[in-house]
Design a protein around this motif. Structure first.
Motif, PDB file in Angstrom:
ATOM      1  N   ILE A  15      -5.704   6.274  -9.158  1.00 13.30           N
ATOM      2  CA  ILE A  15      -5.542   7.246  -8.078  1.00 13.30           C
ATOM      3  C   ILE A  15      -5.339   8.651  -8.636  1.00 13.30           C
ATOM      4  O   ILE A  15      -5.826   9.636  -8.084  1.00 13.30           O
ATOM      5  CB  ILE A  15      -4.380   6.857  -7.130  1.00 13.30           C
ATOM      6  CG1 ILE A  15      -4.329   7.779  -5.921  1.00 13.30           C
ATOM      7  CG2 ILE A  15      -3.052   6.838  -7.874  1.00 13.30           C
ATOM      8  CD1 ILE A  15      -5.494   7.658  -4.987  1.00 13.30           C
ATOM      9  N   SER A  16      -4.651   8.753  -9.781  1.00 11.20           N
ATOM     10  CA  SER A  16      -4.448  10.056 -10.422  1.00 11.20           C
ATOM     11  C   SER A  16      -5.764  10.605 -10.955  1.00 11.20           C
ATOM     12  O   SER A  16      -6.040  11.804 -10.859  1.00 11.20           O
ATOM     13  CB  SER A  16      -3.445   9.931 -11.573  1.00 11.20           C
ATOM     14  OG  SER A  16      -2.243   9.368 -11.136  1.00 11.20           O
ATOM     15  N   TYR A  17      -6.561   9.699 -11.494  1.00 11.31           N
ATOM     16  CA  TYR A  17      -7.877  10.095 -11.995  1.00 11.31           C
ATOM     17  C   TYR A  17      -8.740  10.663 -10.865  1.00 11.31           C
ATOM     18  O   TYR A  17      -9.431  11.678 -11.039  1.00 11.31           O
ATOM     19  CB  TYR A  17      -8.560   8.894 -12.651  1.00 11.31           C
ATOM     20  CG  TYR A  17     -10.052   9.049 -12.822  1.00 11.31           C
ATOM     21  CD1 TYR A  17     -10.570   9.936 -13.768  1.00 11.31           C
ATOM     22  CD2 TYR A  17     -10.947   8.316 -12.039  1.00 11.31           C
ATOM     23  CE1 TYR A  17     -11.948  10.088 -13.918  1.00 11.31           C
ATOM     24  CE2 TYR A  17     -12.316   8.461 -12.193  1.00 11.31           C
ATOM     25  CZ  TYR A  17     -12.807   9.346 -13.131  1.00 11.31           C
ATOM     26  OH  TYR A  17     -14.164   9.500 -13.281  1.00 11.31           O
ATOM     27  N   LEU A  18      -8.706  10.028  -9.697  1.00  8.94           N
ATOM     28  CA  LEU A  18      -9.486  10.513  -8.556  1.00  8.94           C
ATOM     29  C   LEU A  18      -9.079  11.932  -8.180  1.00  8.94           C
ATOM     30  O   LEU A  18      -9.928  12.786  -7.909  1.00  8.94           O
ATOM     31  CB  LEU A  18      -9.317   9.583  -7.355  1.00  8.94           C
ATOM     32  CG  LEU A  18      -9.850   8.156  -7.499  1.00  8.94           C
ATOM     33  CD1 LEU A  18      -9.659   7.391  -6.189  1.00  8.94           C
ATOM     34  CD2 LEU A  18     -11.314   8.145  -7.906  1.00  8.94           C
ATOM     35  N   LEU A  19      -7.781  12.177  -8.150  1.00  9.49           N
ATOM     36  CA  LEU A  19      -7.304  13.521  -7.824  1.00  9.49           C
ATOM     37  C   LEU A  19      -7.752  14.524  -8.880  1.00  9.49           C
ATOM     38  O   LEU A  19      -8.213  15.624  -8.550  1.00  9.49           O
ATOM     39  CB  LEU A  19      -5.772  13.522  -7.705  1.00  9.49           C
ATOM     40  CG  LEU A  19      -5.118  14.888  -7.493  1.00  9.49           C
ATOM     41  CD1 LEU A  19      -5.636  15.566  -6.226  1.00  9.49           C
ATOM     42  CD2 LEU A  19      -3.592  14.748  -7.444  1.00  9.49           C
TER      43      LEU A  19
ATOM     44  N   TRP B  87      -2.283   6.205  -1.133  1.00 10.85           N
ATOM     45  CA  TRP B  87      -3.527   5.579  -0.691  1.00 10.85           C
ATOM     46  C   TRP B  87      -3.762   5.822   0.793  1.00 10.85           C
ATOM     47  O   TRP B  87      -4.910   6.003   1.223  1.00 10.85           O
ATOM     48  CB  TRP B  87      -3.501   4.077  -0.995  1.00 10.85           C
ATOM     49  CG  TRP B  87      -3.668   3.789  -2.448  1.00 10.85           C
ATOM     50  CD1 TRP B  87      -2.719   3.356  -3.331  1.00 10.85           C
ATOM     51  CD2 TRP B  87      -4.865   3.950  -3.217  1.00 10.85           C
ATOM     52  NE1 TRP B  87      -3.238   3.228  -4.596  1.00 10.85           N
ATOM     53  CE2 TRP B  87      -4.574   3.580  -4.556  1.00 10.85           C
ATOM     54  CE3 TRP B  87      -6.163   4.365  -2.909  1.00 10.85           C
ATOM     55  CZ2 TRP B  87      -5.517   3.624  -5.565  1.00 10.85           C
ATOM     56  CZ3 TRP B  87      -7.104   4.401  -3.925  1.00 10.85           C
ATOM     57  CH2 TRP B  87      -6.785   4.037  -5.234  1.00 10.85           C
ATOM     58  N   ARG B  88      -2.687   5.824   1.577  1.00 12.43           N
ATOM     59  CA  ARG B  88      -2.826   6.110   3.008  1.00 12.43           C
ATOM     60  C   ARG B  88      -3.320   7.548   3.222  1.00 12.43           C
ATOM     61  O   ARG B  88      -4.191   7.805   4.047  1.00 12.43           O
ATOM     62  CB  ARG B  88      -1.480   5.913   3.714  1.00 12.43           C
ATOM     63  CG  ARG B  88      -0.980   4.470   3.683  1.00 12.43           C
ATOM     64  CD  ARG B  88       0.362   4.357   4.391  1.00 12.43           C
ATOM     65  NE  ARG B  88       0.956   3.060   4.196  1.00 12.43           N
ATOM     66  CZ  ARG B  88       0.697   1.980   4.940  1.00 12.43           C
ATOM     67  NH1 ARG B  88      -0.187   2.080   5.937  1.00 12.43           N
ATOM     68  NH2 ARG B  88       1.280   0.831   4.708  1.00 12.43           N
ATOM     69  N   VAL B  89      -2.755   8.470   2.453  1.00  7.92           N
ATOM     70  CA  VAL B  89      -3.183   9.873   2.543  1.00  7.92           C
ATOM     71  C   VAL B  89      -4.648  10.011   2.142  1.00  7.92           C
ATOM     72  O   VAL B  89      -5.424  10.730   2.779  1.00  7.92           O
ATOM     73  CB  VAL B  89      -2.283  10.761   1.658  1.00  7.92           C
ATOM     74  CG1 VAL B  89      -2.857  12.177   1.574  1.00  7.92           C
ATOM     75  CG2 VAL B  89      -0.859  10.784   2.196  1.00  7.92           C
ATOM     76  N   SER B  90      -5.051   9.303   1.085  1.00  5.81           N
ATOM     77  CA  SER B  90      -6.438   9.358   0.618  1.00  5.81           C
ATOM     78  C   SER B  90      -7.394   8.868   1.697  1.00  5.81           C
ATOM     79  O   SER B  90      -8.466   9.455   1.914  1.00  5.81           O
ATOM     80  CB  SER B  90      -6.602   8.515  -0.649  1.00  5.81           C
ATOM     81  OG  SER B  90      -5.770   8.990  -1.686  1.00  5.81           O
ATOM     82  N   PHE B  91      -7.018   7.789   2.375  1.00 11.24           N
ATOM     83  CA  PHE B  91      -7.880   7.255   3.437  1.00 11.24           C
ATOM     84  C   PHE B  91      -7.976   8.235   4.608  1.00 11.24           C
ATOM     85  O   PHE B  91      -9.045   8.415   5.194  1.00 11.24           O
ATOM     86  CB  PHE B  91      -7.353   5.905   3.930  1.00 11.24           C
ATOM     87  CG  PHE B  91      -8.228   5.274   4.974  1.00 11.24           C
ATOM     88  CD1 PHE B  91      -9.427   4.676   4.625  1.00 11.24           C
ATOM     89  CD2 PHE B  91      -7.868   5.304   6.319  1.00 11.24           C
ATOM     90  CE1 PHE B  91     -10.251   4.111   5.582  1.00 11.24           C
ATOM     91  CE2 PHE B  91      -8.686   4.746   7.287  1.00 11.24           C
ATOM     92  CZ  PHE B  91      -9.883   4.143   6.908  1.00 11.24           C
TER      93      PHE B  91
ATOM     94  N   VAL C 214       0.852  -1.195   0.000  1.00 11.19           N
ATOM     95  CA  VAL C 214       0.000   0.000   0.000  1.00 11.19           C
ATOM     96  C   VAL C 214       0.884   1.240   0.000  1.00 11.19           C
ATOM     97  O   VAL C 214       1.682   1.445   0.914  1.00 11.19           O
ATOM     98  CB  VAL C 214      -0.937   0.016   1.232  1.00 11.19           C
ATOM     99  CG1 VAL C 214      -1.807   1.263   1.202  1.00 11.19           C
ATOM    100  CG2 VAL C 214      -1.787  -1.240   1.268  1.00 11.19           C
ATOM    101  N   GLY C 215       0.739   2.083  -1.027  1.00  4.08           N
ATOM    102  CA  GLY C 215       1.572   3.269  -1.152  1.00  4.08           C
ATOM    103  C   GLY C 215       1.095   4.411  -0.272  1.00  4.08           C
ATOM    104  O   GLY C 215      -0.033   4.413   0.258  1.00  4.08           O
TER     105      GLY C 215
END
Length: 448
Positions: A176-180, A7-11, A3-4
């Motif tokens: 993840i880039s798309y989400l941002l 992803w931790r920051v997103s959570f 887990v990068g």
């Protein structure tokens, strides 16, 4: 699976949003004056029932779009492409509640000339976390339905707009880039356009007199030009040529989009009235005409009559009539579908544009369709502020000026946001991941 940090920051971010919503609900007081809202006596039951239904119809369009796009991409990226539409239902819905609705319909922030205020964007704190968004109708916006229903109806427009963009960079973008990117796009591109076009004091509404009944400018032009900029930033796929995975998905998606579009267009009357009925009719006829025009135009140019072409034509007709659906007659809507299908078909097959790998021709369909709709609206629209055919030369000129401004803002603004996203998190998957397919490389899932 490792887990990068991203992803931790997103959570952590979504956790903070959830906890903040609880704190905010217990530690705020009403800040808007009572004069902002009408009493419950002004609510019209028929209008409430129709807009509740229309809101559900517009929500259905996003899953419809996922089938529409998912059927057109290659077999290895079907799930990824469909998820990019579905995930917008979560990301943009939460963003809309937190700050998106405020930025779109909050108190105007802009400039004043000769005592007249022109809004650029809404105050982010006016309806922060849907504060002050309740059961009473607003005196300026949707005066016969609860304000919360108006906010939820508008939410569905905000959801589908970034989802439309995904077709341009299908099969090569990191999830993840798309989400941002869609968060940035919604905040910095969609909400200012929404405010300027649909808020009573918005710049494009009040100064330019832009007629956009249901989102030709706000939704389709913004998404179309963002799609073009995205295709340019991400570059071409390694395998540009692919076979569409499942044309029956495309047919299903088109049917869901067409069905949901009645909520999109007729619902934008914000009432169960004659305008909604007319918008319903023009939407049906323009789309049917565009479908027929597309397949006949293909055939006279030596191309096969295809289910894919019929579906694309139908969607192009829906896009074209969107800004005008409540302003024109049904016979006029036939011309909308006819001429826009020809122009869009030409652009789809234009060799120069083929050099840009817009995977599913989002710009040629939504961008060009939105442009044509805006121009045709300025020519044919009835009602106050007459259009070109009814003596409104000034309105036509203002529309063209607004069209140029919206095009430049959407394209270069999105171009900047794509590049900013790429600086933060690389947009494009690795060559190995692209070859493997996004379903496995991004999601560890497969349709097989």
């Amino acid at each position: 699976m490792k887990v990068g940090l991203k992803w931790r920051v997103s959570f952590v971010i979504i956790s903070l949003v959830a906890l903040s919503s609880l704190w905010f609900s217990f530690n705020t007081v009403d800040t808007l004056s009572p004069e902002s809202f009408l009493s419950a006596d002004y609510i019209v039951g028929a209008d409430v029932a129709w807009i509740l239904a229309a809101t559900g119809l517009v929500l259905l369009m996003t899953p419809g779009l996922s089938f529409f796009y998912g059927g057109m991409v290659g077999k290895k990226s079907v799930i990824s492409t469909m998820l990019q539409s579905f995930i917008a239902l979560g990301v943009i819905s939460v963003l809309w509640v937190v700050v998106g609705f405020s930025l779109s319909f909050g108190d105007s922030i802009g400039f004043t000339i000769n005592g007249t205020h022109y809004g650029i964007i809404g105050n982010p704190f006016t309806y922060f976390f849907f504060h002050n968004v309740g059961a009473l109708p607003h005196h300026q916006m949707a005066s016969t339905i609860p304000f919360v229903l108006f906010a939820l109806f508008q939410m569905k427009f905000a959801v589908i707009t970034p989802a439309i963009i995904t077709g341009s960079f299908a099969e090569r973008v990191r999830f993840i880039s798309y989400l941002l990117f869609i968060v940035l796009f919604s905040i910095f591109i969609y909400t200012p356009l929404c405010h300027m076009v649909w808020y009573p004091d918005g710049l494009l509404n009040k100064y330019f007199g832009v007629k956009d009944f249901a989102g030709g400018t706000v939704v389709h032009m913004s998404a179309g030009f963002a799609a073009l900029s995205g295709a340019l930033v991400l570059g071409k796929r390694k395998n540009v040529h692919h076979e569409s995975y499942n044309i029956t998905y495309v047919l299903l998606g088109t049917g869901m989009l067409w069905f949901g579009w009645f909520g999109f267009n007729a619902g934008s009357a914000l009432a169960a009235d004659a305008t909604a009925a007319m918008a319903f009719g023009t939407t049906t006829v323009a789309s049917g005409t565009a479908m027929l025009t597309w397949i006949f135009f293909d055939r006279v140019n030596g191309r096969s009559v295809s289910a894919l072409g019929a579906c694309i034509g139908a969607v192009v007709g829906l896009v074209a009539i969107t800004p005008a659906c409540g302003f024109v007659t049904i016979p006029e809507s036939i011309f909308f579908g006819f001429i826009t299908a020809i122009v869009s078909n030409f652009v789809v097959n234009w060799k120069s544009l083929k050099k840009v790998d817009d995977t599913l021709d989002v710009f040629a369909c939504h961008g060009v369709g939105g442009i044509m709709g805006m121009i045709l609206t300025a020519i044919f629209a009835h009602g106050e502020d007459a259009s070109l055919l009814h003596g409104g030369f000034t309105v036509f000129i203002h529309h063209i000026m607004a069209l140029v401004l919206v095009s430049l803002f959407s394209f270069f603004g999105s171009l900047f946001l794509f590049k900013l996203t790429n600086k933060i998190i690389s947009l494009r998957v690795s060559e190995e991941s692209e070859k493997q397919g996004l379903d496995l490389s991004q999601h560890q899932e497969s349709i097989c």
